[in-house]
Design an enzyme around this catalytic site. Sequence first.
Site, mmCIF file in Angstrom:
data_model
loop_
_atom_site.group_PDB
_atom_site.id
_atom_site.type_symbol
_atom_site.label_atom_id
_atom_site.label_comp_id
_atom_site.label_asym_id
_atom_site.label_seq_id
_atom_site.Cartn_x
_atom_site.Cartn_y
_atom_site.Cartn_z
ATOM 1 N N GLN A 40 -6.598 -5.347 -5.064
ATOM 2 C CA GLN A 40 -7.368 -6.417 -5.690
ATOM 3 C C GLN A 40 -8.832 -6.467 -5.234
ATOM 4 O OE1 GLN A 40 -3.993 -9.377 -4.911
ATOM 5 N NE2 GLN A 40 -4.851 -10.131 -6.825
ATOM 6 N N HIS A 60 -5.625 3.081 -15.890
ATOM 7 C CA HIS A 60 -6.290 4.226 -16.520
ATOM 8 C C HIS A 60 -5.518 4.799 -17.709
ATOM 9 C CE1 HIS A 60 -8.357 4.796 -12.374
ATOM 10 N NE2 HIS A 60 -9.062 4.014 -13.150
ATOM 11 N N ASP A 73 -11.120 -0.235 -10.067
ATOM 12 C CA ASP A 73 -11.879 0.944 -9.612
ATOM 13 C C ASP A 73 -12.954 0.560 -8.594
ATOM 14 O OD1 ASP A 73 -10.334 2.299 -11.407
ATOM 15 O OD2 ASP A 73 -11.971 2.923 -12.734
ATOM 16 N N ARG A 98 -5.560 -12.017 6.524
ATOM 17 C CA ARG A 98 -4.408 -11.284 6.017
ATOM 18 C C ARG A 98 -4.888 -10.332 4.920
ATOM 19 N NH1 ARG A 98 -0.069 -12.812 1.677
ATOM 20 N NH2 ARG A 98 1.041 -10.866 1.867
ATOM 21 N N HIS A 143 1.473 -4.225 -0.662
ATOM 22 C CA HIS A 143 1.122 -5.304 -1.590
ATOM 23 C C HIS A 143 0.932 -4.683 -2.980
ATOM 24 C CE1 HIS A 143 -0.667 -9.593 -1.757
ATOM 25 N NE2 HIS A 143 -0.591 -9.173 -3.002
ATOM 26 N N ASN A 187 5.110 -7.716 0.395
ATOM 27 C CA ASN A 187 4.602 -8.948 -0.186
ATOM 28 C C ASN A 187 5.307 -9.249 -1.509
ATOM 29 O OD1 ASN A 187 2.437 -11.112 -0.481
ATOM 30 N ND2 ASN A 187 2.253 -10.004 -2.421
ATOM 31 N N GLU A 188 5.919 -10.405 -1.612
ATOM 32 C CA GLU A 188 6.474 -10.916 -2.871
ATOM 33 C C GLU A 188 7.425 -9.960 -3.592
ATOM 34 O OE1 GLU A 188 3.618 -12.740 -5.467
ATOM 35 O OE2 GLU A 188 2.948 -14.142 -3.943
ATOM 36 N N ASN A 328 4.877 -17.420 0.467
ATOM 37 C CA ASN A 328 3.842 -17.612 -0.552
ATOM 38 C C ASN A 328 4.353 -18.686 -1.504
ATOM 39 O OD1 ASN A 328 2.590 -15.475 0.667
ATOM 40 N ND2 ASN A 328 2.532 -14.163 -1.161
ATOM 41 N N TYR A 330 3.069 -21.771 -4.387
ATOM 42 C CA TYR A 330 1.997 -22.372 -5.165
ATOM 43 C C TYR A 330 2.409 -23.636 -5.909
ATOM 44 C CZ TYR A 330 -0.753 -18.137 -4.381
ATOM 45 O OH TYR A 330 -1.448 -17.110 -3.795
ATOM 46 N N GLU A 397 0.493 -17.503 1.721
ATOM 47 C CA GLU A 397 -0.384 -17.752 0.565
ATOM 48 C C GLU A 397 -0.122 -19.156 0.036
ATOM 49 O OE1 GLU A 397 -0.395 -14.964 -2.755
ATOM 50 O OE2 GLU A 397 -0.333 -13.256 -1.385
#
Length: 457
Positions: A40, A60, A73, A98, A143, A187-188, A328, A330, A397
């Site tokens: 990310q 791509h 990219d 993190r 991740h 992660n997740e 995590n 939300y 998170e």
Amino acid sequence: MYKVAVFVCVTVITSINVNALNTKPFPKDFKFGVATASYQIEGGWNEDGKGENIWDHLVHTDPTAIVNNATGDVACDSYHKYKEDVAMLKDLGVNFYRFSLSWSRLLPNGFANKINKAGVRYYKNLIKELKDNGIEPMVTLYHWDLPQPLQDVGGFLSNNFVDWFGDYAEICFEIFGDDVSNWITFNEPVMTCQIGHGVGSFAPRVKSPGIGEYICGKNLVLAHARAWHIYDTKFRSRQKGSVGFVIDSGWYEPSTNSTADRHASEVMLQFVWGIYINPLINGDHSSIVKEQIARRSKQQGYKRSRLPAFTEEEQKCLKGTIDIIGLNHYTSSLTSAQKNPDPNGIGYYVDCEVVSRQSDDWEKSGSSWLRVVPWGIRKLLKWIKDTYDNPKIIITENGFSDFKENQLDDDKRIDYIKNYLSNIRDAMEIDGVNVLGYTVWSLMDNFEWLQGYSRME
Ligand SMILES: *[C@@H]1O[C@H](CO)[C@@H](O)[C@H](O)[C@H]1NC(C)=O
Ligand SMILES: *[C@@H]1O[C@H](CO)[C@@H](O)[C@H](O)[C@H]1NC(C)=O
């Protein structure tokens, strides 16, 4: 207009009375941080010997899969600007950062036969810059950016996945472990397995609901256990760190007090925790999940459950392999038992036989899925404490998406974080939950997967 204003005012006062903000300071050793993930933010997607990963491949080969054909990219260009990232962290005053390692930057082919020196140097420099500024690294090994060559031979669905991940983890512990004491393997997992291998909208876009997604889950927890054992036997005594696992879980509030809806809430929680965390604590999937998927599989004529069972040896290997639970979280939803579950349906989201929705009364954010439900985190933390005998938890998170892009006037975000922190404080003080730290997603705006550089709707 006047009436509306009075109504709003009354609501605010009532909610303050009901759930006063907990303003007690957190304990001295409680840690605050912010998080990011390699794909990310890093960019430098093919620089200095980095190999291709499944997100490079997706953006791509199928550019229109991403809003505005965006790619990672360049992203936040952290591959070149990591010192600026650390300066922002310093300015924020956080205790830890993190971030995740890009497997393909370290092992361009995914395999341990070839280590990319430039990749090692990049992370060594980042870690040194953090430490020089008094910021602890918290490092996620995976991740979502699997090396494409491993995907080409089966990825998470291969029987060899556990070996591949173990080899990668061992190299990371060896190279970085003297400077890193907080490790996270995955992660997740719900995003990796259910969204990446069931629904199949995220890379690697394997659409195998109810089959592939459960094989992915099995291999993922076994790979975690492999890495944990490698750390435990070869590195722990010298490096004295911990190896955790990050689970993504909402709170599932029963939509009524009926037995069926309360059961639906427990089933939904077990479809997350019982598949991924229960094996790492107790050595097996939870019985609710096992029995429900076995029952449905049998009705559908399968010879064995679509949720693959662990062997006795695997159970022994899994049990007790989580030093700390990363959460995590939300938002929350309301759950009810499905009235007429489809007996022929195959997939996580039908196998659970639960309907979830969000209340219109819950405050909105800029993302339709993220309603503001601060009390949900307290209920979830209490549930974790009661279900798993008071484990160590770190919020890895939590955060809020605002209504407009480039909005600097973010009072709503401040309110969200304040109210969630208050509920975490209540969970610690009143419910005795063992929470050690809190992480905001994210350090900076970044590539939001299928949403590109737009908000996650
Ligand atoms: C995205 O790519 C497609 C196919 O290459 C192209 O037709 C479209 O115009 C592009 N959209 C944007 C926003 O660049
Ligand atoms: C369920 O019962 C509890 C305790 O009696 C009550 O506080 C809560 O409002 C009820 N929830 C619903 C959805 O009726």
